[in-house]
Design a protein around this motif. Structure first.
Motif, PDB file in Angstrom:
ATOM      1  N   ILE A  37       0.770  -1.109  -0.021  1.00 29.46           N
ATOM      2  CA  ILE A  37      -0.011  -0.061   0.046  1.00 29.46           C
ATOM      3  C   ILE A  37       0.967   1.035   0.033  1.00 29.46           C
ATOM      4  O   ILE A  37       0.549   2.095  -0.564  1.00 29.46           O
ATOM      5  CB  ILE A  37      -1.022  -0.005   1.315  1.00 29.46           C
ATOM      6  CG1 ILE A  37      -2.206  -0.925   1.073  1.00 29.46           C
ATOM      7  CG2 ILE A  37      -1.519   1.293   1.647  1.00 29.46           C
ATOM      8  CD1 ILE A  37      -3.020  -1.141   2.200  1.00 29.46           C
ATOM      9  N   LYS A  41       0.834   4.160  -3.029  1.00 24.97           N
ATOM     10  CA  LYS A  41       0.559   5.503  -2.592  1.00 24.97           C
ATOM     11  C   LYS A  41       1.614   6.458  -3.179  1.00 24.97           C
ATOM     12  O   LYS A  41       1.685   7.450  -3.805  1.00 24.97           O
ATOM     13  CB  LYS A  41       0.400   5.695  -1.320  1.00 24.97           C
ATOM     14  CG  LYS A  41      -0.982   5.154  -0.534  1.00 24.97           C
ATOM     15  CD  LYS A  41      -1.047   5.388   0.700  1.00 24.97           C
ATOM     16  CE  LYS A  41      -2.108   5.021   1.334  1.00 24.97           C
ATOM     17  NZ  LYS A  41      -2.532   4.994   2.812  1.00 24.97           N
ATOM     18  N   ALA A 113      -7.808   8.730  -0.499  1.00 24.05           N
ATOM     19  CA  ALA A 113      -6.874   7.767   0.228  1.00 24.05           C
ATOM     20  C   ALA A 113      -7.159   7.366   1.658  1.00 24.05           C
ATOM     21  O   ALA A 113      -6.638   6.744   2.285  1.00 24.05           O
ATOM     22  CB  ALA A 113      -5.545   8.840   0.154  1.00 24.05           C
ATOM     23  N   GLN A 114      -8.122   8.355   2.045  1.00 24.57           N
ATOM     24  CA  GLN A 114      -8.709   8.140   3.453  1.00 24.57           C
ATOM     25  C   GLN A 114      -9.629   7.121   3.658  1.00 24.57           C
ATOM     26  O   GLN A 114      -9.733   6.461   4.725  1.00 24.57           O
ATOM     27  CB  GLN A 114      -9.433   9.272   4.102  1.00 24.57           C
ATOM     28  CG  GLN A 114      -8.752  10.484   4.378  1.00 24.57           C
ATOM     29  CD  GLN A 114      -7.892  11.177   3.243  1.00 24.57           C
ATOM     30  OE1 GLN A 114      -8.603  11.476   2.150  1.00 24.57           O
ATOM     31  NE2 GLN A 114      -6.381  11.303   3.262  1.00 24.57           N
ATOM     32  N   ASN A 116      -9.053   3.421   4.013  1.00 19.53           N
ATOM     33  CA  ASN A 116      -8.096   2.636   4.157  1.00 19.53           C
ATOM     34  C   ASN A 116      -8.549   1.645   5.267  1.00 19.53           C
ATOM     35  O   ASN A 116      -9.816   1.586   5.828  1.00 19.53           O
ATOM     36  CB  ASN A 116      -6.929   3.351   4.790  1.00 19.53           C
ATOM     37  CG  ASN A 116      -7.265   4.466   6.032  1.00 19.53           C
ATOM     38  OD1 ASN A 116      -7.860   4.006   6.711  1.00 19.53           O
ATOM     39  ND2 ASN A 116      -6.475   5.574   5.764  1.00 19.53           N
ATOM     40  N   GLU A 117      -7.501   0.805   5.709  1.00 19.20           N
ATOM     41  CA  GLU A 117      -7.909  -0.107   6.821  1.00 19.20           C
ATOM     42  C   GLU A 117      -8.334   0.612   8.198  1.00 19.20           C
ATOM     43  O   GLU A 117      -8.992  -0.387   8.860  1.00 19.20           O
ATOM     44  CB  GLU A 117      -6.525  -1.145   7.056  1.00 19.20           C
ATOM     45  CG  GLU A 117      -5.469  -0.426   7.857  1.00 19.20           C
ATOM     46  CD  GLU A 117      -4.310   0.474   7.016  1.00 19.20           C
ATOM     47  OE1 GLU A 117      -3.771   0.998   7.396  1.00 19.20           O
ATOM     48  OE2 GLU A 117      -4.981   0.579   5.713  1.00 19.20           O
ATOM     49  N   TYR A 178      -7.198   0.532  -0.923  1.00 19.31           N
ATOM     50  CA  TYR A 178      -6.332   0.532   0.385  1.00 19.31           C
ATOM     51  C   TYR A 178      -7.159  -0.063   1.526  1.00 19.31           C
ATOM     52  O   TYR A 178      -6.410  -0.225   2.521  1.00 19.31           O
ATOM     53  CB  TYR A 178      -6.033   2.041   0.794  1.00 19.31           C
ATOM     54  CG  TYR A 178      -5.207   2.809  -0.237  1.00 19.31           C
ATOM     55  CD1 TYR A 178      -4.508   1.988  -1.084  1.00 19.31           C
ATOM     56  CD2 TYR A 178      -5.402   4.119  -0.416  1.00 19.31           C
ATOM     57  CE1 TYR A 178      -3.564   2.865  -2.019  1.00 19.31           C
ATOM     58  CE2 TYR A 178      -4.427   5.142  -1.355  1.00 19.31           C
ATOM     59  CZ  TYR A 178      -3.730   4.300  -2.163  1.00 19.31           C
ATOM     60  OH  TYR A 178      -3.069   4.656  -3.043  1.00 19.31           O
ATOM     61  N   GLN A 179      -8.372  -0.548   1.161  1.00 20.21           N
ATOM     62  CA  GLN A 179      -8.891  -1.407   2.147  1.00 20.21           C
ATOM     63  C   GLN A 179      -9.055  -2.891   1.650  1.00 20.21           C
ATOM     64  O   GLN A 179      -9.223  -3.712   2.479  1.00 20.21           O
ATOM     65  CB  GLN A 179     -10.518  -0.763   2.267  1.00 20.21           C
ATOM     66  CG  GLN A 179     -10.607   0.172   3.148  1.00 20.21           C
ATOM     67  CD  GLN A 179     -12.234   0.569   3.425  1.00 20.21           C
ATOM     68  OE1 GLN A 179     -13.055  -0.145   2.761  1.00 20.21           O
ATOM     69  NE2 GLN A 179     -12.537   1.411   3.989  1.00 20.21           N
ATOM     70  N   TYR A 181      -6.662  -4.783  -0.464  1.00 20.15           N
ATOM     71  CA  TYR A 181      -5.236  -4.579  -1.142  1.00 20.15           C
ATOM     72  C   TYR A 181      -5.097  -5.846  -2.192  1.00 20.15           C
ATOM     73  O   TYR A 181      -5.586  -6.809  -1.863  1.00 20.15           O
ATOM     74  CB  TYR A 181      -3.990  -4.747  -0.107  1.00 20.15           C
ATOM     75  CG  TYR A 181      -2.746  -4.605  -0.731  1.00 20.15           C
ATOM     76  CD1 TYR A 181      -2.327  -3.612  -1.451  1.00 20.15           C
ATOM     77  CD2 TYR A 181      -2.035  -5.897  -0.597  1.00 20.15           C
ATOM     78  CE1 TYR A 181      -1.019  -3.698  -2.102  1.00 20.15           C
ATOM     79  CE2 TYR A 181      -0.738  -5.989  -1.401  1.00 20.15           C
ATOM     80  CZ  TYR A 181      -0.527  -4.872  -2.135  1.00 20.15           C
ATOM     81  OH  TYR A 181       0.880  -4.778  -2.691  1.00 20.15           O
TER      82      TYR A 181
END
Length: 214
Positions: A37, A41, A113-114, A116-117, A178-179, A181
């Protein structure tokens, strides 16, 4: 000639002009999920500032290349008919995917990008998904289960053709990279001018980050 003209007139739901696609796979170089990840990015940040690049994103498929995946969905409140297949086109995409491919969102928002995991698991669905599973309802905020995970719909995208140009619209669901991958992804780079002219600088940018990466 008639067939070619039909192909030209067909509206794919995205704009392929001036888009360079290039794939890479991080699994052979042994990247963990977190390292992968971080790599994705950093690469996107480098690509987005290259002269002539208008936008950049990643996805685990590219349209009309027979690479989109499928998964069984369980939309909130929907009761499947006997023997109804719930297998649905599914894709994992990075931030700015819909902006880069110029597939408009008809409601809600795109991925950032926010997503994410550490944040709420989310999804974007297309218009045909809403028409089939939630007719005459607002899809934003509804839940759908895919791959055993419960996701909240944050956006609805215009229908687009992901398998063939000439077939009826099919339901599709998108998850944020990003959640969810993926090691193997495809760069989608919207540029000013001839996309092939950017191939070498894209390869150079990737190799500067990891020379062992093909």
């Amino acid at each position: 000639a008639r067939s070619f003209q039909n192909e030209q007139r067909a509206d794919p739901g995205f704009d392929p002009d001036h888009v360079l696609v290039a794939s890479y796979d991080l699994s052979p170089v042994g990247y963990s999920r977190l390292q992968g990840i971080t790599f994705d990015k950093q690469l996107l940040a480098k690509l987005q500032v290259l002269p002539g690049v208008q936008s950049a994103t990643l996805a685990d498929f590219s349209p009309l290349s027979f690479t989109i995946h499928t998964g069984d969905v369980q939309p909130e409140g929907y009761i499947p008919r006997p023997h109804e297949s719930m297998e649905t086109d599914s894709a994992v995409v990075g931030p700015d995917y819909f902006e880069t491919l110029r597939t408009p969102l008809v409601s809600g928002r795109g991925f950032t990008a926010q997503d994410n995991e550490k944040s709420q698991p989310v999804a974007i669905v297309n218009q045909e998904f809403c028409k089939r599973y939630w007719p005459a309802q607002d899809a934003i905020g509804k839940r759908v289960t895919l791959y055993g995970r419960s996701l909240t719909v944050v956006g609805v995208a215009r229908n687009a053709k992901y398998r063939l140009l000439h077939y009826p619209p099919a339901p599709a669901i998108f998850l944020p990279l990003y959640q969810d991958y993926r090691n193997q992804v495809t760069i989608h780079l919207r540029v000013a001018g001839d996309p092939q002219a950017f191939a070498s600088v894209v390869g150079k940018t990737v190799n500067e980050m990891n020379p062992a990466l093909p």
